[in-house]
Design an enzyme around this catalytic site. Structure first.
Site, PDB file in Angstrom:
ATOM      1  N   GLU A  54      -3.799   2.386   2.532  1.00  0.00           N
ATOM      2  CA  GLU A  54      -2.914   2.388   1.369  1.00  0.00           C
ATOM      3  C   GLU A  54      -3.537   1.761   0.124  1.00  0.00           C
ATOM      4  O   GLU A  54      -3.362   2.275  -0.970  1.00  0.00           O
ATOM      5  CB  GLU A  54      -1.597   1.683   1.700  1.00  0.00           C
ATOM      6  CG  GLU A  54      -0.735   2.438   2.686  1.00  0.00           C
ATOM      7  CD  GLU A  54      -0.217   3.758   2.149  1.00  0.00           C
ATOM      8  OE1 GLU A  54      -0.023   3.899   0.930  1.00  0.00           O
ATOM      9  OE2 GLU A  54      -0.019   4.678   2.968  1.00  0.00           O
ATOM     10  N   ASN A  65       3.686   7.040  -9.440  1.00  0.00           N
ATOM     11  CA  ASN A  65       3.958   8.336  -8.818  1.00  0.00           C
ATOM     12  C   ASN A  65       4.563   9.305  -9.826  1.00  0.00           C
ATOM     13  O   ASN A  65       5.144   8.890 -10.828  1.00  0.00           O
ATOM     14  CB  ASN A  65       4.911   8.156  -7.633  1.00  0.00           C
ATOM     15  CG  ASN A  65       4.324   7.245  -6.581  1.00  0.00           C
ATOM     16  OD1 ASN A  65       3.208   7.423  -6.135  1.00  0.00           O
ATOM     17  ND2 ASN A  65       5.091   6.228  -6.201  1.00  0.00           N
ATOM     18  N   ASP A  67       7.229  10.972  -9.669  1.00  0.00           N
ATOM     19  CA  ASP A  67       8.692  10.882  -9.803  1.00  0.00           C
ATOM     20  C   ASP A  67       9.154   9.678 -10.629  1.00  0.00           C
ATOM     21  O   ASP A  67      10.345   9.435 -10.763  1.00  0.00           O
ATOM     22  CB  ASP A  67       9.357  10.860  -8.421  1.00  0.00           C
ATOM     23  CG  ASP A  67       9.055   9.601  -7.620  1.00  0.00           C
ATOM     24  OD1 ASP A  67       8.322   8.710  -8.116  1.00  0.00           O
ATOM     25  OD2 ASP A  67       9.561   9.493  -6.488  1.00  0.00           O
ATOM     26  N   SER A  69       8.523   6.499  -9.911  1.00  0.00           N
ATOM     27  CA  SER A  69       8.451   5.273  -9.115  1.00  0.00           C
ATOM     28  C   SER A  69       6.992   4.828  -9.031  1.00  0.00           C
ATOM     29  O   SER A  69       6.082   5.558  -9.432  1.00  0.00           O
ATOM     30  CB  SER A  69       9.004   5.516  -7.712  1.00  0.00           C
ATOM     31  OG  SER A  69       8.142   6.375  -6.980  1.00  0.00           O
ATOM     32  N   ASP A  71       4.111   2.430  -6.432  1.00  0.00           N
ATOM     33  CA  ASP A  71       3.816   1.788  -5.156  1.00  0.00           C
ATOM     34  C   ASP A  71       3.065   0.495  -5.444  1.00  0.00           C
ATOM     35  O   ASP A  71       2.152   0.481  -6.270  1.00  0.00           O
ATOM     36  CB  ASP A  71       2.957   2.706  -4.277  1.00  0.00           C
ATOM     37  CG  ASP A  71       3.654   4.026  -3.972  1.00  0.00           C
ATOM     38  OD1 ASP A  71       4.883   4.032  -3.864  1.00  0.00           O
ATOM     39  OD2 ASP A  71       2.950   5.035  -3.843  1.00  0.00           O
ATOM     40  N   ASN A  78       7.091   1.244  -2.141  1.00  0.00           N
ATOM     41  CA  ASN A  78       7.632   2.061  -3.219  1.00  0.00           C
ATOM     42  C   ASN A  78       8.838   1.429  -3.909  1.00  0.00           C
ATOM     43  O   ASN A  78       9.760   0.936  -3.260  1.00  0.00           O
ATOM     44  CB  ASN A  78       8.006   3.442  -2.674  1.00  0.00           C
ATOM     45  CG  ASN A  78       8.438   4.386  -3.759  1.00  0.00           C
ATOM     46  OD1 ASN A  78       9.612   4.471  -4.082  1.00  0.00           O
ATOM     47  ND2 ASN A  78       7.480   5.093  -4.328  1.00  0.00           N
TER      48      ASN A  78
END
Length: 125
Positions: A54, A65, A67, A69, A71, A78
């Site tokens: 990750e 991201n 959308d 959001s 991480d 998230n």
């Protein structure tokens, strides 16, 4: 001279960048101390692989991201579901500020990761 100043500034940036990385063995020690070895059936190796995949062991990694959001941290938790980034709607199921997931002491991220894998879907979440 200007050249010396540039070398000094680049050196400072390298030190700051290096500080956000945790060595695999140091992470293993912290995860062991926080009873992550065997937590919900996941081994220490599972957790280390997750952190490597990750974030490449980068505690301060933030990934935006498509959308809206983001991480956060070692486990790339998230903001839409698990933490509050104060930018987008968040369910904030871990009841934590996303910035806390970037803390070098790792406890906020570990506690949130425990909550995430305790739900149905486990580490796939």
């Amino acid at each position: 001279t200007m050249r010396e100043l540039l070398i000094f500034l680049v050196g400072c940036l390298l030190v700051v960048n290096q500080a956000s990385l945790i060595r695999r063995c140091d992470l293993a020690k912290v995860l062991h101390q926080e009873d992550m070895d065997g937590f919900e059936g996941y081994t220490l190796s599972d957790w280390l692989c997750l952190a490597f995949t990750e974030s490449n062991f980068n505690i301060s990694k933030v990934n935006e991201n498509a959308d809206g959001s983001s991480d956060y941290g070692l486990f790339q938790i998230n903001s839409h579901y698990w933490c509050n980034d104060y930018k987008s709607h968040s369910e904030n199921l871990c009841h934590v500020d996303c910035q806390d997931l970037l803390n070098p002491n790792l406890l906020s991220g570990i506690n949130c990761a425990k909550m995430i894998v305790s739900r149905s879907g486990g580490m796939k979440n």
